[in-house]
Motif scaffolding. Structure first.
Motif, PDB file in Angstrom:
ATOM      1  N   LEU A  16      -1.123   0.660   5.808  1.00  0.00           N
ATOM      2  CA  LEU A  16      -1.830   0.826   4.816  1.00  0.00           C
ATOM      3  C   LEU A  16      -1.817  -0.345   3.936  1.00  0.00           C
ATOM      4  O   LEU A  16      -2.663  -0.355   2.772  1.00  0.00           O
ATOM      5  CB  LEU A  16      -1.032   2.096   4.082  1.00  0.00           C
ATOM      6  N   ARG A  17      -0.925  -1.235   4.123  1.00  0.00           N
ATOM      7  CA  ARG A  17      -1.023  -2.656   3.252  1.00  0.00           C
ATOM      8  C   ARG A  17      -0.422  -2.199   1.859  1.00  0.00           C
ATOM      9  O   ARG A  17      -0.969  -2.633   0.846  1.00  0.00           O
ATOM     10  CB  ARG A  17      -2.301  -3.226   3.136  1.00  0.00           C
ATOM     11  N   ASP A  18       0.496  -1.078   1.960  1.00  0.00           N
ATOM     12  CA  ASP A  18       0.951  -0.601   0.596  1.00  0.00           C
ATOM     13  C   ASP A  18       2.299  -1.529   0.208  1.00  0.00           C
ATOM     14  O   ASP A  18       3.585  -1.084   0.875  1.00  0.00           O
ATOM     15  CB  ASP A  18       1.353   0.760   0.684  1.00  0.00           C
ATOM     16  N   ARG A  19       2.229  -2.535  -0.374  1.00  0.00           N
ATOM     17  CA  ARG A  19       3.357  -3.400  -0.602  1.00  0.00           C
ATOM     18  C   ARG A  19       4.530  -2.917  -1.303  1.00  0.00           C
ATOM     19  O   ARG A  19       5.505  -3.091  -1.040  1.00  0.00           O
ATOM     20  CB  ARG A  19       2.706  -4.679  -1.532  1.00  0.00           C
ATOM     21  N   GLU A  20       4.263  -1.979  -2.224  1.00  0.00           N
ATOM     22  CA  GLU A  20       5.210  -1.420  -3.210  1.00  0.00           C
ATOM     23  C   GLU A  20       6.030  -0.186  -2.021  1.00  0.00           C
ATOM     24  O   GLU A  20       7.568  -0.431  -2.052  1.00  0.00           O
ATOM     25  CB  GLU A  20       4.641  -0.253  -4.039  1.00  0.00           C
ATOM     26  N   LEU A  21       5.404   0.404  -1.245  1.00  0.00           N
ATOM     27  CA  LEU A  21       6.331   1.192  -0.188  1.00  0.00           C
ATOM     28  C   LEU A  21       6.988   0.221   0.726  1.00  0.00           C
ATOM     29  O   LEU A  21       8.208   0.639   1.274  1.00  0.00           O
ATOM     30  CB  LEU A  21       5.202   2.139   0.676  1.00  0.00           C
ATOM     31  N   LEU A  22       6.354  -0.719   1.061  1.00  0.00           N
ATOM     32  CA  LEU A  22       7.203  -1.807   1.974  1.00  0.00           C
ATOM     33  C   LEU A  22       8.200  -2.353   1.266  1.00  0.00           C
ATOM     34  O   LEU A  22       9.494  -2.335   1.992  1.00  0.00           O
ATOM     35  CB  LEU A  22       6.449  -3.012   2.342  1.00  0.00           C
TER      36      LEU A  22
END
Length: 153
Positions: free
Chosen positions: A113-119
């Motif tokens: 998802l390219r979700d940096r916060e979740l990563l």
């Protein structure tokens, strides 16, 4: 998207793991290091759930029964004696391992998802879970000889 299923699994497993740490802490008060560390690890697990919460709100969650089933089958009450402590620690290890691999799965979805916060949350929480597993491994190694050999003599 099935991310909500794994967010539900993870959220539930974190709650179950924190409760299991507290249960083991209360049941093994005669082992001060176990009692103290399990209480600390329960709090850290609660913190992980707090960090996960914004993503549960963002993506939703579909609750599954696996963590509760694992908890109900293996950590419903503590066992007495050295072998009981060893088995209780193994139960915690199994539940923490489930949580660990679920963080991994959620991390893979976050990459997709390219979700940096979740990563970032996954990275931080995976490290914490690995520390929990490391402490459990060390404590199991410490308890095993006493429980399996010394007590038998």
């Amino acid at each position: 998207m099935h991310l909500s299923t794994y967010l539900g699994l993870l959220h539930t497993s974190l709650g179950t793991l924190a409760a299991a740490f507290r249960e083991i802490a209360a049941g093994h008060g005669d082992e001060p290091d176990v009692q103290h560390m399990c209480e600390v690890l329960a709090g850290r697990t609660d913190s992980q759930a707090g960090h996960l919460w914004p993503f549960v709100q963002r993506y939703g969650e579909h609750r599954e029964d696996e963590p509760e089933r694992l908890h109900a089958a293996e950590v419903t009450e503590t066992r007495g004696g050295g072998v009981g402590l060893l088995r209780d620690l193994q139960d915690l290890y199994a539940l923490a391992s489930f949580t660990d691999i679920t963080w991994t799965v959620v991390g893979q979805a976050a990459q997709g998802l390219r979700d940096r916060e979740l990563l970032d949350v996954v990275s931080s929480c995976e490290k914490e879970t690995k520390r929990q597993l490391s402490w459990l491994t060390t404590r199991i190694k410490q308890a095993a000889p006493q429980a399996l050999i010394a007590a038998a003599n």
